[in-house]
Design an enzyme around this catalytic site. Structure first.
Site, PDB file in Angstrom:
ATOM      1  N   GLU A 843      -3.422  -3.285 -11.877  1.00 48.45           N
ATOM      2  CA  GLU A 843      -2.747  -2.025 -12.193  1.00 48.45           C
ATOM      3  C   GLU A 843      -3.450  -0.801 -11.630  1.00 48.45           C
ATOM      4  OE1 GLU A 843      -1.130  -2.631 -16.596  1.00 48.45           O
ATOM      5  OE2 GLU A 843      -3.023  -3.609 -16.214  1.00 48.45           O
ATOM      6  N   MET A 844      -4.653  -1.004 -11.110  1.00 47.92           N
ATOM      7  CA  MET A 844      -5.501   0.150 -10.796  1.00 47.92           C
ATOM      8  C   MET A 844      -4.820   1.178  -9.897  1.00 47.92           C
ATOM      9  SD  MET A 844      -8.539   1.548 -11.244  1.00 47.92           S
ATOM     10  CE  MET A 844      -7.717   3.117 -11.273  1.00 47.92           C
TER      11      MET A 844
END
Ligand code: FES
Ligand code: FES
Length: 885
Positions: A843-844
């Site tokens: 998700e970064m």
């Protein structure tokens, strides 16, 4: 009419209805399910691409009647997993296969291209594959795969020259994913690919109203239509009729009230999908419209009606207080005050929300099997048992066409399972794209009023925020999403004083749940926009400002949690050469009407969540390999690779001797969702704990083989655990230890803004990331690239408008046309609590991408857009407003 066709080398005659399209002939009659259906046969997605007489065609819009004498090649006609085509080898070895739903179409389009043009340029690849959509990859690795395939076919290199040694090192090596080749060859079974003769087809009636009472439902006309087996309403459902993720507020079928556009009201099951859809149109629902609460402000008004009788419209409030923000702001040398808003958005996996429910066995002994798109099979099984009232049930996770948070909750499974119980038959539900949008959760819109201050040296002093989260009609996991936003509120920075109020509010909008990042991307958009504005206001270089304000070990986040490791300054240093190059190029290449800009944003993202835990078992097999048991869904991120490579490394085994059993509730332990970037950290960690126990047991009896263990009477199966020792935030202060470990990134956006049209084009994104030790480099890079592409969609184009967004054109799906250059810089600071030093990275890049793009727009044209997405109209409005002032 009769046509003669050659399909994959076999010539046959077909008697075809004039309306029959090639895709349906291939899938339904010949069971060649490699070609996928991802857009209601509208010709929008390219997943159905096959080759007809040497040309790539979308088989869903190709009538069979026009193909007399044609030569058709599908993905199955190119190669098999045992004997793949070089193009299929190239897609696997380039790391281009994530969820895999788009890949058969990409492979066939590539074959047609390379047959005509053996050495295409990047622009020629983009043009040839412009109809083929992908949500996972950001297209970079797809283009690399096409080029690699060309190199293979031209004899410049070979798969053997590039394939990593399966008996060589396991960590830090991009071994082919376990499922990559079956996906590239079109034989991996997604739910709609399961052949289920006699299964009833389901179609649903959805509310056209955002808020209305149901006065009555007349199903008589629909029930009498051809092929219809039955119509089901809420009154027929034998269980609770509620999807109870955290709050039992969402019905499988609405009982007496609808609460958003798309709420399901009734279902029809029929012999064919067409018959079910025709009957749906004949179901008469008598609605009495109610006032529509279209925003949190409207829902919080004193005289607002309550959307749910049992729960107040304000579902959750969470303050966060650290230090004295009012005093610190008053004493600050500079303050930015602004109001930001993020949009409702759809996660947009390419595959529809498909489900198959059938009975395994007869009579009272029959087990209901649900095959679907879950990323949390045990949780969803329990929800379905409760909702349908059918206890003997198992959930099987099929291969799924992407998820990005949307599969955190039950959608089509509730309807299909309840209908299977009601009618005692197998039921298949293949919703349209619009129905999939109706049924599924969305990314929550956030409304954020913010003040951010700094002292004269450019050190951040204080942050205040008033956050309103539009939960939509149902809660799902809204509490978790809002709390995660509060937990990560101060991002990468040391902000000593914080005063925040966050409220989660029911409205009559589509309901929200997880969406890649799930909360933090929204608040980080406000924070990173304000950080940039403050740096500019103080005439400090934005990169230097971010580096100066980074947290350092020993300092605390807005939650009060003191951090032990924080490699954010190093990422600022790593991105600096790219930043300086980009700034120089932007200056050199701007014209009067088309201006270039450069923008930055940072992000620090917590792994897992409070009280998280995982259990994974390992068993030594008779051939001295191992089998891993645990419900670890892999909807495309690469969790299968992670488990296989970690286990092979820890056990000293070749990859082929590590087997995975992860997709079935009957053979796995509950293990939490594939969400919160948690599986490498949690499930990888619990698997290593199981391996440690197995190795200790082997050492304890001096065994080196399964036979030795058997001879010594020592168990061969061990259950590992990993528990997160952090709990929830204090409900009154928002203080508390929120995460054990974080992944960090700095992103750089290079954009071009046309001041005449307001059009923004992203030229390049660079992501510098540190997720600890890298297990599989291609998987890490693939996640970052896909996240950047999705983040740019969030920044510039995508928005879900209930009732208007109905397909991939109205959604403004990313394509080869919108694709841009990407660069990834990876640092590997081993994490103290990580799995072999690793944490997750899925998700970064969704967290800093949108603010980096909007900061670049301001750098280019000197105006700021506060509302996502930054559409051409919004950019033009901001430019016009700046001229007036
Ligand atoms: S299914 Fe044919 S283009 Fe989408
Ligand atoms: S790999 Fe392309 S849609 Fe998932």
């Amino acid at each position: 009419m009769r046509v003669t066709l050659t399909i994959n080398g076999r010539r046959r005659q077909y008697v075809a209805d004039p309306g029959l399209v090639l895709l349906d002939l291939l899938r339904d009659e010949l069971h060649l399910t490699g070609a996928k259906q991802g857009c209601d046969r509208k010709g929008q997605c390219g997943a159905c691409t096959v080759i007809v007489d040497g040309k790539a065609v979308r088989s869903c819009v190709t009538k069979v009647a026009r193909l007399d004498g044609a030569d058709v090649i599908t993905v199955e006609g190119l190669g098999t997993p045992e004997n793949p085509h070089l193009i299929q080898e190239a897609f696997v070895l380039a790391g281009a296969v994530q969820c895999g739903f788009c890949i058969p179409g990409m492979v066939t389009a590539t074959k047609a291209l390379l047959d005509a043009n053996p050495d295409p340029s990047t622009d020629e690849v983009k043009r040839a594959l412009r109809h083929n959509l992908c949500r996972c990859t950001g297209y970079v690795k797809i283009i690399e795969a096409v080029k690699l395939a060309g190199a293979f076919l031209r004899g410049e290199t070979t798969p053997d020259a590039l394939r990593p040694d399966p008996n060589g090192p396991k960590i830090g090596v991009s071994h082919p994913r376990p499922s990559a080749m079956i996906k590239a060859c079109g034989v991996a079974e997604f739910t709609a690919d399961v052949v289920a003769p006699g299964a009833l087809e389901l179609a649903a009636v959805h509310s056209p109203h955002a808020h209305a009472l149901i006065r009555g439902i007349d199903t008589s006309a629909a029930a009498a239509m051809p092929g219809v087996v039955g119509v089901m309403t809420a009154a027929d459902i034998k269980g609770s009729n509620r999807h109870n993720y955290m709050v039992a507020d969402r019905p499988v079928l609405c009982e007496d009230r609808v609460r958003y556009i798309g709420d399901p009201v009734a279902v029809v099951v029929a012999a064919t999908r067409e018959q079910a859809l025709a009957a749906v149109a004949a179901v008469k629902v008598d609605y009495e419209p109610l006032p529509v609460l279209a925003s949190p402000d409207e829902a919080m008004a004193e005289d607002a009606p309550q959307i749910h009788e049992e729960w107040s419209n304000v579902c959750l409030t969470q303050p966060q207080v650290k230090g004295d923000a009012a005093k610190a702001l008053a004493e600050s040398a500079a303050v930015v005050e602004a109001h930001y808003h993020t949009q409702l958005n759809h996660q947009a996996p390419l595959e529809p929300e498909t489900c198959l429910a059938f009975f395994d066995g007869d009579g009272d002994q029959a087990q209901l099997v649900v095959v679907g798109r879950s990323i949390n099979i045990h949780k969803h099984l329990a929800m379905l048992q409760d909702a349908t009232g059918w206890e003997d049930m198992r959930y099987e996770e099929a291969f799924v066409g992407g998820q990005f948070g949307i599969k955190i909750d039950v959608t089509s499974e509730g309807l299909a399972a309840a209908a299977a119980v009601q009618f005692g038959r197998a039921v298949r539900y293949i919703p349209s794209i619009q129905e999939s949008m109706f049924l599924s959760p969305k990314r929550h819109p956030f409304d954020m009023k913010l003040k951010l201050g700094a002292d004269a040296d450019g050190n951040l002093t204080a942050l205040t925020m008033d956050i309103l989260v539009d939960n939509g009609a149902y809660n799902s996991m809204g509490n978790v999403v809002m709390n995660r936003a509060v937990m990560m509120l101060s991002g990468s920075y040391n902000i000593p004083n914080v005063d925040v109020m966050a409220r989660l509010v029911y409205t009559n909008n589509p309901w929200g749940a997880a969406a890649r990042g799930a909360g933090p991307p929204q608040v980080n958009f406000a924070l990173e926009s304000a950080v940039d504005q403050l740096a500019r206001k103080m005439a400090i270089d934005p990169l230097e400002f971010r580096r100066r304000n980074s947290l350092h070990p020993g300092q605390s986040k807005s939650t009060g949690q003191v951090v032990e490791e924080w490699p954010f300054p190093e990422l600022c240093d790593a991105v600096r050469p790219s930043y300086e190059r980009a700034a120089r190029e932007a200056r050199e290449n701007s014209s009067d009407s088309v201006k270039r800009g450069v923008g930055l944003a940072g992000g620090s993202f917590g792994i897992g969540g409070p009280n998280d835990q995982s259990m994974v078992a390992i068993e030594l097999d008779p051939d001295d390999g191992v089998t891993v048991y645990g419900a670890v869904a892999d909807p495309g991120e690469g969790n299968d690779s992670m488990l296989q490579q970690l286990a092979a490394d820890a056990m000293g085994l070749p990859l082929a001797k590590v087997r995975l059993v992860t997709r079935d509730t009957d053979h796995t332990t509950a293990n939490g969702p594939s969400a919160a970037s948690r599986h490498t950290y949690m499930s990888g960690g619990s698997m290593l704990d199981a391996i440690r126990q197995l190795k200790e047991a082997m050492a304890g009896c001096s065994a080196t083989t399964y036979a030795d263990m058997q001879g010594a009477g020592v168990p061969t199966r061990y259950m590992g655990t990993k528990k997160m020792v952090v709990g929830n935030l204090d409900p009154a202060t928002g203080q508390g230890p929120s995460f054990e470990s974080q992944v960090h990134a700095v992103q750089l956006a290079e954009v071009e803004v046309d001041t005449r049209t307001g059009d923004v084009r992203v030229l390049k994104m660079t992501c510098a990331v540190d997720a600890g030790r890298v297990i599989h480099p291609d998987n890490v890079v693939g996640q970052l690239q896909g996240g950047m592409d999705m983040g740019v969609g969030l920044a510039l184009r995508e928005e879900y408008i209930a009732g208007e967004t109905k397909d991939w054109v109205t959604f403004k799906y990313p394509s080869m046309r919108t694709a841009f250059d990407m660069d990834v810089i990876v640092l590997e600071t081993p994490r103290k609590y990580g799995t072999n030093g690793s944490v997750g990275v899925g998700e970064m890049t969704l967290v800093p991408t949108a603010p980096a793009v909007l900061n670049a727009i301001e750098d280019a044209v000197g105006v700021r857009v506060y509302d996502l997405p930054a559409t051409p109209d919004r950019v033009k409005e901001a430019l016009a407003a700046a001229v007036k002032h």
